[in-house]
Write a protein that holds these residues in place. Structure first.
Motif, PDB file in Angstrom:
ATOM      1  N   ALA A  10       0.834  -1.213   0.000  1.00  0.00           N
ATOM      2  CA  ALA A  10       0.000   0.000   0.000  1.00  0.00           C
ATOM      3  C   ALA A  10       0.864   1.256   0.000  1.00  0.00           C
ATOM      4  O   ALA A  10       0.595   2.204  -0.749  1.00  0.00           O
ATOM      5  CB  ALA A  10      -0.930  -0.007   1.209  1.00  0.00           C
ATOM      6  N   LEU A  11       1.906   1.269   0.813  1.00  0.00           N
ATOM      7  CA  LEU A  11       2.790   2.436   0.872  1.00  0.00           C
ATOM      8  C   LEU A  11       3.460   2.677  -0.478  1.00  0.00           C
ATOM      9  O   LEU A  11       3.552   3.818  -0.941  1.00  0.00           O
ATOM     10  CB  LEU A  11       3.844   2.253   1.967  1.00  0.00           C
ATOM     11  CG  LEU A  11       3.336   2.258   3.412  1.00  0.00           C
ATOM     12  CD1 LEU A  11       4.467   1.898   4.369  1.00  0.00           C
ATOM     13  CD2 LEU A  11       2.717   3.591   3.771  1.00  0.00           C
ATOM     14  N   MET A  12       3.911   1.609  -1.107  1.00  0.00           N
ATOM     15  CA  MET A  12       4.584   1.759  -2.396  1.00  0.00           C
ATOM     16  C   MET A  12       3.624   2.239  -3.476  1.00  0.00           C
ATOM     17  O   MET A  12       4.019   2.990  -4.362  1.00  0.00           O
ATOM     18  CB  MET A  12       5.282   0.460  -2.783  1.00  0.00           C
ATOM     19  CG  MET A  12       6.516   0.201  -1.913  1.00  0.00           C
ATOM     20  SD  MET A  12       7.511  -1.210  -2.423  1.00  0.00           S
ATOM     21  CE  MET A  12       6.506  -2.565  -1.883  1.00  0.00           C
ATOM     22  N   LYS A  13       2.354   1.831  -3.406  1.00  0.00           N
ATOM     23  CA  LYS A  13       1.355   2.330  -4.359  1.00  0.00           C
ATOM     24  C   LYS A  13       1.159   3.839  -4.194  1.00  0.00           C
ATOM     25  O   LYS A  13       0.790   4.528  -5.133  1.00  0.00           O
ATOM     26  CB  LYS A  13       0.030   1.586  -4.192  1.00  0.00           C
ATOM     27  CG  LYS A  13       0.057   0.146  -4.679  1.00  0.00           C
ATOM     28  CD  LYS A  13      -1.260  -0.552  -4.394  1.00  0.00           C
ATOM     29  CE  LYS A  13      -1.220  -2.046  -4.605  1.00  0.00           C
ATOM     30  NZ  LYS A  13      -0.763  -2.525  -5.866  1.00  0.00           N
ATOM     31  N   CYS A  14       1.423   4.346  -2.979  1.00  0.00           N
ATOM     32  CA  CYS A  14       1.340   5.779  -2.707  1.00  0.00           C
ATOM     33  C   CYS A  14       2.630   6.495  -3.085  1.00  0.00           C
ATOM     34  O   CYS A  14       2.729   7.720  -2.917  1.00  0.00           O
ATOM     35  CB  CYS A  14       1.060   6.019  -1.222  1.00  0.00           C
ATOM     36  SG  CYS A  14      -0.569   5.507  -0.669  1.00  0.00           S
ATOM     37  N   GLY A  15       3.635   5.755  -3.524  1.00  0.00           N
ATOM     38  CA  GLY A  15       4.917   6.362  -3.867  1.00  0.00           C
ATOM     39  C   GLY A  15       5.805   6.591  -2.662  1.00  0.00           C
ATOM     40  O   GLY A  15       6.727   7.411  -2.706  1.00  0.00           O
ATOM     41  N   LEU A  16       5.537   5.874  -1.587  1.00  0.00           N
ATOM     42  CA  LEU A  16       6.308   6.021  -0.355  1.00  0.00           C
ATOM     43  C   LEU A  16       7.231   4.825  -0.155  1.00  0.00           C
ATOM     44  O   LEU A  16       6.948   3.729  -0.656  1.00  0.00           O
ATOM     45  CB  LEU A  16       5.352   6.143   0.840  1.00  0.00           C
ATOM     46  CG  LEU A  16       4.418   7.344   0.789  1.00  0.00           C
ATOM     47  CD1 LEU A  16       3.334   7.216   1.839  1.00  0.00           C
ATOM     48  CD2 LEU A  16       5.214   8.624   0.987  1.00  0.00           C
ATOM     49  N   PRO A  17       8.299   4.995   0.595  1.00  0.00           N
ATOM     50  CA  PRO A  17       9.204   3.868   0.838  1.00  0.00           C
ATOM     51  C   PRO A  17       8.551   2.852   1.783  1.00  0.00           C
ATOM     52  O   PRO A  17       7.742   3.227   2.637  1.00  0.00           O
ATOM     53  CB  PRO A  17      10.429   4.518   1.480  1.00  0.00           C
ATOM     54  CG  PRO A  17       9.924   5.783   2.075  1.00  0.00           C
ATOM     55  CD  PRO A  17       8.783   6.234   1.210  1.00  0.00           C
ATOM     56  N   PRO A  18       8.925   1.593   1.645  1.00  0.00           N
ATOM     57  CA  PRO A  18       8.368   0.576   2.540  1.00  0.00           C
ATOM     58  C   PRO A  18       8.890   0.740   3.965  1.00  0.00           C
ATOM     59  O   PRO A  18       9.969   1.294   4.181  1.00  0.00           O
ATOM     60  CB  PRO A  18       8.840  -0.745   1.921  1.00  0.00           C
ATOM     61  CG  PRO A  18      10.026  -0.386   1.086  1.00  0.00           C
ATOM     62  CD  PRO A  18       9.822   1.024   0.646  1.00  0.00           C
ATOM     63  N   ALA A  19       8.115   0.264   4.928  1.00  0.00           N
ATOM     64  CA  ALA A  19       8.499   0.314   6.340  1.00  0.00           C
ATOM     65  C   ALA A  19       9.338  -0.917   6.674  1.00  0.00           C
ATOM     66  O   ALA A  19       9.113  -2.001   6.121  1.00  0.00           O
ATOM     67  CB  ALA A  19       7.256   0.360   7.219  1.00  0.00           C
ATOM     68  N   ALA A  20      10.266  -0.766   7.585  1.00  0.00           N
ATOM     69  CA  ALA A  20      11.116  -1.885   7.999  1.00  0.00           C
ATOM     70  C   ALA A  20      10.393  -2.815   8.969  1.00  0.00           C
ATOM     71  O   ALA A  20      10.670  -4.013   9.012  1.00  0.00           O
ATOM     72  CB  ALA A  20      12.399  -1.366   8.634  1.00  0.00           C
ATOM     73  N   SER A  21       9.445  -2.266   9.729  1.00  0.00           N
ATOM     74  CA  SER A  21       8.676  -3.081  10.671  1.00  0.00           C
ATOM     75  C   SER A  21       7.311  -2.423  10.874  1.00  0.00           C
ATOM     76  O   SER A  21       7.096  -1.279  10.475  1.00  0.00           O
ATOM     77  CB  SER A  21       9.402  -3.203  12.011  1.00  0.00           C
ATOM     78  OG  SER A  21       9.303  -1.998  12.736  1.00  0.00           O
ATOM     79  N   LEU A  22       6.427  -3.132  11.537  1.00  0.00           N
ATOM     80  CA  LEU A  22       5.099  -2.574  11.808  1.00  0.00           C
ATOM     81  C   LEU A  22       5.185  -1.356  12.730  1.00  0.00           C
ATOM     82  O   LEU A  22       4.307  -0.495  12.718  1.00  0.00           O
ATOM     83  CB  LEU A  22       4.189  -3.636  12.418  1.00  0.00           C
ATOM     84  CG  LEU A  22       3.700  -4.714  11.449  1.00  0.00           C
ATOM     85  CD1 LEU A  22       2.940  -5.803  12.182  1.00  0.00           C
ATOM     86  CD2 LEU A  22       2.833  -4.102  10.352  1.00  0.00           C
ATOM     87  N   LEU A  23       6.238  -1.271  13.510  1.00  0.00           N
ATOM     88  CA  LEU A  23       6.415  -0.116  14.392  1.00  0.00           C
ATOM     89  C   LEU A  23       6.771   1.148  13.616  1.00  0.00           C
ATOM     90  O   LEU A  23       6.575   2.256  14.096  1.00  0.00           O
ATOM     91  CB  LEU A  23       7.505  -0.405  15.432  1.00  0.00           C
ATOM     92  CG  LEU A  23       7.219  -1.573  16.382  1.00  0.00           C
ATOM     93  CD1 LEU A  23       8.429  -1.849  17.267  1.00  0.00           C
ATOM     94  CD2 LEU A  23       5.979  -1.290  17.214  1.00  0.00           C
TER      95      LEU A  23
END
Length: 185
Positions: A10-23
């Motif tokens: 979802a983040l990548m579809k927004c053009g944002l970098p992926p998160a390393a963890s849920l935190l």
């Protein structure tokens, strides 16, 4: 597939970098995850989420139906009710009222879509539909773009339709046609 993978999609579809963890996830993606998944589960009678139950009776309804049954705790959508376990048995009329199902069927053989929030149990196309819908919801805040949110909503609709089509291709219920003519012959 896990929760972080879906959120990262979802983040990548927004053009944002992926998160390393849920935190590390922000923009309400973690908070909206379960709600978005449940909305999509309710929207279709998914094969992977369909199950059966014979719930116990509760108090009789005030009017209109003979019996009331408690819905299973994991029920997000009732598909049908039958008085017999046989899928060919005629469906019974029913109404869902709060956490109860009212019907004249006894027993109440319930077929329903269950709540499934673990992406490991989802087909990949359903996970993609959840990611696309989640992206559409978080885009205005995360990417600070309302136009992107509208585009992602169209993408989410297309992903949902693709997941529905794949799911429909996996179901083949050929039930014998019932008619008085055939039964008399």
């Amino acid at each position: 597939m896990d929760r972080l993978s879906v959120i990262n999609a979802a983040l990548m579809k927004c053009g944002l970098p992926p998160a390393a963890s849920l935190l590390d996830v922000d923009w309400g993606a973690s908070a909206r995850f379960d709600d978005v998944a449940e909305q999509l589960l309710r929207a279709h009678a998914w094969n992977f989420a369909t199950t059966h139950a014979t719930p116990g009776k509760t108090e009789a309804p005030a009017h209109g139906y003979l019996y009331a049954y408690a819905l299973p705790a994991d029920c997000v959508r009732v598909i049908d009710v039958r008085p017999a376990e046989d899928i060919r048995a005629p469906q019974a009329r029913f109404s869902v009222v709060g956490e109860r199902i009212y019907t004249n069927a006894a027993p109440c053989n319930l077929r329903y879509v269950r709540r499934m929030t673990d992406p490991a149990d989802w087909p990949v196309d359903f996970a993609d539909a959840v990611a696309a819908r989640l992206a559409a919801e978080i885009a205005p805040l995360a990417a600070q773009s309302f136009g992107l949110g509208a585009s992602l909503l169209q993408l989410a609709q297309a992903a949902f339709q693709q997941a529905q089509a794949a799911d429909a291709a996996e179901r083949r219920e050929f039930l014998p046609m019932r008619s008085s003519y055939i039964e008399v012959r």
